[in-house]
Motif scaffolding. Structure first.
Motif, PDB file in Angstrom:
ATOM      1  N   SER A   9       0.840  -1.200   0.000  1.00  0.00           N
ATOM      2  CA  SER A   9       0.000   0.000   0.000  1.00  0.00           C
ATOM      3  C   SER A   9       0.872   1.246   0.000  1.00  0.00           C
ATOM      4  O   SER A   9       1.846   1.336   0.746  1.00  0.00           O
ATOM      5  N   ILE A  10       0.507   2.189  -0.839  1.00  0.00           N
ATOM      6  CA  ILE A  10       1.218   3.454  -0.941  1.00  0.00           C
ATOM      7  C   ILE A  10       0.311   4.547  -0.380  1.00  0.00           C
ATOM      8  O   ILE A  10      -0.860   4.655  -0.741  1.00  0.00           O
ATOM      9  N   THR A  11       0.849   5.348   0.509  1.00  0.00           N
ATOM     10  CA  THR A  11       0.106   6.481   1.073  1.00  0.00           C
ATOM     11  C   THR A  11       0.307   7.707   0.194  1.00  0.00           C
ATOM     12  O   THR A  11       1.446   8.079  -0.128  1.00  0.00           O
ATOM     13  N   LEU A  12      -0.796   8.324  -0.212  1.00  0.00           N
ATOM     14  CA  LEU A  12      -0.739   9.532  -1.035  1.00  0.00           C
ATOM     15  C   LEU A  12      -0.710  10.745  -0.114  1.00  0.00           C
ATOM     16  O   LEU A  12      -1.705  11.082   0.526  1.00  0.00           O
ATOM     17  N   ASP A  13       0.447  11.387  -0.056  1.00  0.00           N
ATOM     18  CA  ASP A  13       0.660  12.457   0.918  1.00  0.00           C
ATOM     19  C   ASP A  13       0.700  13.829   0.252  1.00  0.00           C
ATOM     20  O   ASP A  13       1.432  14.715   0.687  1.00  0.00           O
ATOM     21  N   GLY A  14      -0.106  14.018  -0.791  1.00  0.00           N
ATOM     22  CA  GLY A  14      -0.042  15.272  -1.525  1.00  0.00           C
ATOM     23  C   GLY A  14      -1.134  16.267  -1.202  1.00  0.00           C
ATOM     24  O   GLY A  14      -1.087  17.412  -1.646  1.00  0.00           O
ATOM     25  N   TYR A  15      -2.145  15.829  -0.441  1.00  0.00           N
ATOM     26  CA  TYR A  15      -3.257  16.726  -0.128  1.00  0.00           C
ATOM     27  C   TYR A  15      -2.899  17.670   1.015  1.00  0.00           C
ATOM     28  O   TYR A  15      -2.082  17.344   1.882  1.00  0.00           O
ATOM     29  N   VAL A  16      -3.534  18.845   1.005  1.00  0.00           N
ATOM     30  CA  VAL A  16      -3.355  19.838   2.065  1.00  0.00           C
ATOM     31  C   VAL A  16      -4.664  19.957   2.835  1.00  0.00           C
ATOM     32  O   VAL A  16      -5.696  20.317   2.270  1.00  0.00           O
ATOM     33  N   GLN A  17      -4.632  19.589   4.116  1.00  0.00           N
ATOM     34  CA  GLN A  17      -5.795  19.677   5.004  1.00  0.00           C
ATOM     35  C   GLN A  17      -7.017  18.991   4.386  1.00  0.00           C
ATOM     36  O   GLN A  17      -8.123  19.528   4.395  1.00  0.00           O
ATOM     37  N   VAL A  18      -6.818  17.771   3.880  1.00  0.00           N
ATOM     38  CA  VAL A  18      -7.922  17.072   3.219  1.00  0.00           C
ATOM     39  C   VAL A  18      -9.026  16.693   4.196  1.00  0.00           C
ATOM     40  O   VAL A  18     -10.213  16.667   3.826  1.00  0.00           O
ATOM     41  N   ASN A  19      -8.676  16.411   5.451  1.00  0.00           N
ATOM     42  CA  ASN A  19      -9.713  16.075   6.435  1.00  0.00           C
ATOM     43  C   ASN A  19     -10.629  17.256   6.723  1.00  0.00           C
ATOM     44  O   ASN A  19     -11.817  17.098   7.007  1.00  0.00           O
ATOM     45  N   SER A  85     -12.197  10.155   1.960  1.00  0.00           N
ATOM     46  CA  SER A  85     -11.740   9.025   2.773  1.00  0.00           C
ATOM     47  C   SER A  85     -10.861   9.521   3.914  1.00  0.00           C
ATOM     48  O   SER A  85     -10.219  10.571   3.817  1.00  0.00           O
ATOM     49  N   GLU A  86     -10.813   8.746   4.981  1.00  0.00           N
ATOM     50  CA  GLU A  86      -9.968   9.109   6.119  1.00  0.00           C
ATOM     51  C   GLU A  86      -8.490   8.918   5.783  1.00  0.00           C
ATOM     52  O   GLU A  86      -7.640   9.661   6.260  1.00  0.00           O
ATOM     53  N   GLN A  87      -8.184   7.908   4.960  1.00  0.00           N
ATOM     54  CA  GLN A  87      -6.813   7.666   4.550  1.00  0.00           C
ATOM     55  C   GLN A  87      -6.746   7.622   3.025  1.00  0.00           C
ATOM     56  O   GLN A  87      -7.636   7.060   2.369  1.00  0.00           O
ATOM     57  N   GLN A  88      -5.703   8.224   2.490  1.00  0.00           N
ATOM     58  CA  GLN A  88      -5.508   8.247   1.040  1.00  0.00           C
ATOM     59  C   GLN A  88      -4.414   7.230   0.693  1.00  0.00           C
ATOM     60  O   GLN A  88      -3.219   7.533   0.780  1.00  0.00           O
ATOM     61  N   VAL A  89      -4.847   6.027   0.338  1.00  0.00           N
ATOM     62  CA  VAL A  89      -3.903   4.951   0.036  1.00  0.00           C
ATOM     63  C   VAL A  89      -4.271   4.321  -1.303  1.00  0.00           C
ATOM     64  O   VAL A  89      -5.417   4.411  -1.763  1.00  0.00           O
ATOM     65  N   ASN A 168      10.446   3.433   0.250  1.00  0.00           N
ATOM     66  CA  ASN A 168       9.588   4.525   0.698  1.00  0.00           C
ATOM     67  C   ASN A 168       8.152   4.209   0.278  1.00  0.00           C
ATOM     68  O   ASN A 168       7.899   3.847  -0.870  1.00  0.00           O
ATOM     69  N   PHE A 169       7.213   4.302   1.207  1.00  0.00           N
ATOM     70  CA  PHE A 169       5.825   3.950   0.906  1.00  0.00           C
ATOM     71  C   PHE A 169       4.887   5.159   1.036  1.00  0.00           C
ATOM     72  O   PHE A 169       3.681   5.002   1.161  1.00  0.00           O
ATOM     73  N   THR A 170       5.477   6.345   0.964  1.00  0.00           N
ATOM     74  CA  THR A 170       4.695   7.579   0.995  1.00  0.00           C
ATOM     75  C   THR A 170       5.000   8.375  -0.271  1.00  0.00           C
ATOM     76  O   THR A 170       6.143   8.791  -0.488  1.00  0.00           O
ATOM     77  N   LEU A 171       3.979   8.558  -1.099  1.00  0.00           N
ATOM     78  CA  LEU A 171       4.136   9.270  -2.369  1.00  0.00           C
ATOM     79  C   LEU A 171       3.822  10.748  -2.162  1.00  0.00           C
ATOM     80  O   LEU A 171       2.774  11.100  -1.620  1.00  0.00           O
ATOM     81  N   LYS A 172       4.728  11.599  -2.589  1.00  0.00           N
ATOM     82  CA  LYS A 172       4.527  13.048  -2.459  1.00  0.00           C
ATOM     83  C   LYS A 172       3.679  13.555  -3.616  1.00  0.00           C
ATOM     84  O   LYS A 172       4.155  14.216  -4.533  1.00  0.00           O
ATOM     85  N   GLY A 173       2.397  13.220  -3.564  1.00  0.00           N
ATOM     86  CA  GLY A 173       1.486  13.635  -4.620  1.00  0.00           C
ATOM     87  C   GLY A 173       0.102  13.091  -4.359  1.00  0.00           C
ATOM     88  O   GLY A 173      -0.126  12.342  -3.401  1.00  0.00           O
ATOM     89  N   ILE A 174      -0.852  13.471  -5.237  1.00  0.00           N
ATOM     90  CA  ILE A 174      -2.223  12.989  -5.105  1.00  0.00           C
ATOM     91  C   ILE A 174      -2.546  11.924  -6.136  1.00  0.00           C
ATOM     92  O   ILE A 174      -3.615  11.329  -6.095  1.00  0.00           O
ATOM     93  N   LEU A 175      -1.628  11.685  -7.058  1.00  0.00           N
ATOM     94  CA  LEU A 175      -1.785  10.603  -8.031  1.00  0.00           C
ATOM     95  C   LEU A 175      -0.411  10.100  -8.427  1.00  0.00           C
ATOM     96  O   LEU A 175       0.615  10.742  -8.161  1.00  0.00           O
ATOM     97  N   CYS A 176      -0.403   8.942  -9.068  1.00  0.00           N
ATOM     98  CA  CYS A 176       0.870   8.287  -9.383  1.00  0.00           C
ATOM     99  C   CYS A 176       1.390   8.741 -10.746  1.00  0.00           C
ATOM    100  O   CYS A 176       1.110   8.119 -11.771  1.00  0.00           O
ATOM    101  N   ASN A 177       2.136   9.823 -10.737  1.00  0.00           N
ATOM    102  CA  ASN A 177       2.800  10.273 -11.953  1.00  0.00           C
ATOM    103  C   ASN A 177       4.289   9.948 -11.826  1.00  0.00           C
ATOM    104  O   ASN A 177       4.653   8.946 -11.210  1.00  0.00           O
ATOM    105  N   ASN A 178       5.154  10.793 -12.355  1.00  0.00           N
ATOM    106  CA  ASN A 178       6.583  10.508 -12.292  1.00  0.00           C
ATOM    107  C   ASN A 178       7.150  10.552 -10.878  1.00  0.00           C
ATOM    108  O   ASN A 178       8.312  10.178 -10.660  1.00  0.00           O
ATOM    109  N   ALA A 179       6.347  10.988  -9.920  1.00  0.00           N
ATOM    110  CA  ALA A 179       6.804  11.024  -8.532  1.00  0.00           C
ATOM    111  C   ALA A 179       7.015   9.631  -7.951  1.00  0.00           C
ATOM    112  O   ALA A 179       7.622   9.494  -6.881  1.00  0.00           O
TER     113      ALA A 179
END
Length: 389
Positions: A9-19, A85-89, A168-179
């Motif tokens: 599982s990859i965590t998408l860590d690109g959102y700002v204050q998504v909750n 969602s509570e978690q972005q994975v 690393n299992f945390t992606l610095k983005g909201i979708l899987c591009n070249n990141a």
């Protein structure tokens, strides 16, 4: 290996204050997605349904719109799910699939724009040879090559990434591009070299070809009759606007992928939203408003109860205002969001969004009114750039 891909599982860590602002994200994204589907589908319907639009130029436009629909359909369902969602994975296998769709459709758009530039070159510079060169078979071959070459180039890094170990299992983005390359334990020299080759084949060379082609068109149109200059202006300007838009957004994505350490999360978010919100909606607006034959059928489809003179006047005077309104509304919404999130929004994002407001909209207004308002456009054509001396 397949089970590992599905279980990772990859965590998408690109959102700002998504909750806190998930509802705002959802409303904006869902509204834009509906607009993208409706606008692209409408122009596709017109091209499919009207025999006079079954020409190479409009078929290539239809291919671009299909790309926009496929791109949005591949990205938006996951984006809409994540913001509520509570978690972005995302599983790594699904992430690789999204990576493939993102790069395949993006690179094929550059090739399609290159083919469209060649089509305009033959039509304007070699009109007598146009029916022979741009036959139905040629159009099919060009389309097949654009999608096939892009698919092949994108498949290789996708497979190599699937076989690369992750640390690393945390992606610095909201979708899987070249990141996604930031997830690998060690940077692969093979992937890097192949990426440079793919960038040259799918972006740099097509871009040079497009610039060269339109330069030739500009020179020949300048030396030709008023009718040729008018045809060049009507058919080439929409392609150039789309090219400039897509090139700028692609450059943003490459910068985001390469500049990892000092690029803040809010800036990643802003740039990615530009790609998924703006461009798929920009194509049908530009081609629907600027291509004469498509505009004609749009008028018949939506404005039909009054006389022909009234419908023509409404289209010529109202459409530019609506386009400017949409542009200004989007920028205003961004500005409001920044004002409400000021506590955690960085100085970089404030700068980026403010530059959007002060640079983009003041330049967009004269372009739209200069191109779409009949009287202004008439005098503009007499002045620049196709005036016959």
């Amino acid at each position: 290996m397949g089970d590992d891909l599905n279980l990772t599982s990859i965590t998408l860590d690109g959102y700002v204050q998504v909750n806190k602002y998930g509802g705002v994200y959802f409303v904006i994204m869902f509204t834009v997605y509906i607009l993208i589907v409706c606008s692209n589908s409408t122009v596709l319907y017109l091209i499919w349904n009207h025999q006079d639009l079954h020409e190479p130029m409009y078929i290539f436009i239809a291919a671009l719109l299909v790309n926009s629909l496929l791109f949005s359909t591949g990205m938006y369902p996951k984006l809409l799910t994540d913001v509520v969602s509570e978690q972005q994975v995302i599983s790594y296998s699904a992430c690789l699939f999204q990576f493939f769709i993102f790069n395949f459709l993006g690179s094929s758009e550059f090739l399609l724009l290159a083919v469209m530039a060649y089509d305009r070159y033959v039509s304007i510079c070699k009109p007598l040879q146009y029916p022979t060169i741009m036959k139905k078979t040629s159009v099919i071959i060009f389309l097949a090559l654009a999608w096939f070459v892009s698919a092949c180039h994108t498949t290789v890094p996708t497979i190599l990434s699937a076989q690369t170990k992750l640390c690393n299992f945390t992606l610095k983005g909201i979708l899987c591009n070249n990141a996604i390359y930031g997830l690998h334990c060690v940077g692969s020299r093979v992937i890097t070299i192949y990426g440079v080759v793919a960038l040259l084949d799918l972006a740099v060379l097509p871009l040079f070809f497009i610039v060269f082609t339109y330069t030739k068109i500009l020179i020949i149109a300048h030396r030709s009759s008023r009718e040729v200059r008018k045809k060049a202006a009507e058919t080439c300007l929409p392609h150039l606007l789309v090219l400039i838009s897509f090139f700028c957004l692609s450059a943003y994505d490459i910068i985001i992928a390469r500049v990892k350490s000092n690029f803040p999360k809010p800036a990643h978010l802003v740039m990615t939203l530009q790609i998924v919100l703006y461009h798929p909606l920009f194509n049908p607006l530009i081609y629907g408003l600027k291509m004469k034959e498509i505009t004609k059928h749009l008028k018949r489809l939506f404005v039909y109860r009054s006389s022909r003179a009234v419908r023509k006047k409404a289209a010529e005077t109202c459409l530019p205002h609506l386009l400017v309104l949409v542009s200004f509304s989007c920028l205003s919404i961004y500005d409001i969001i920044i004002a409400r999130m000021e506590s955690n929004f960085s100085k970089t994002v404030h700068l980026v969004m403010t530059l959007q407001v002060v640079l983009y909209n003041p330049l967009f207004n004269p372009l739209i009114y200069g191109l779409k308002m009949k009287e202004i456009s008439k005098h503009l054509n007499m002045l620049l750039p196709f005036r016959k001396f």
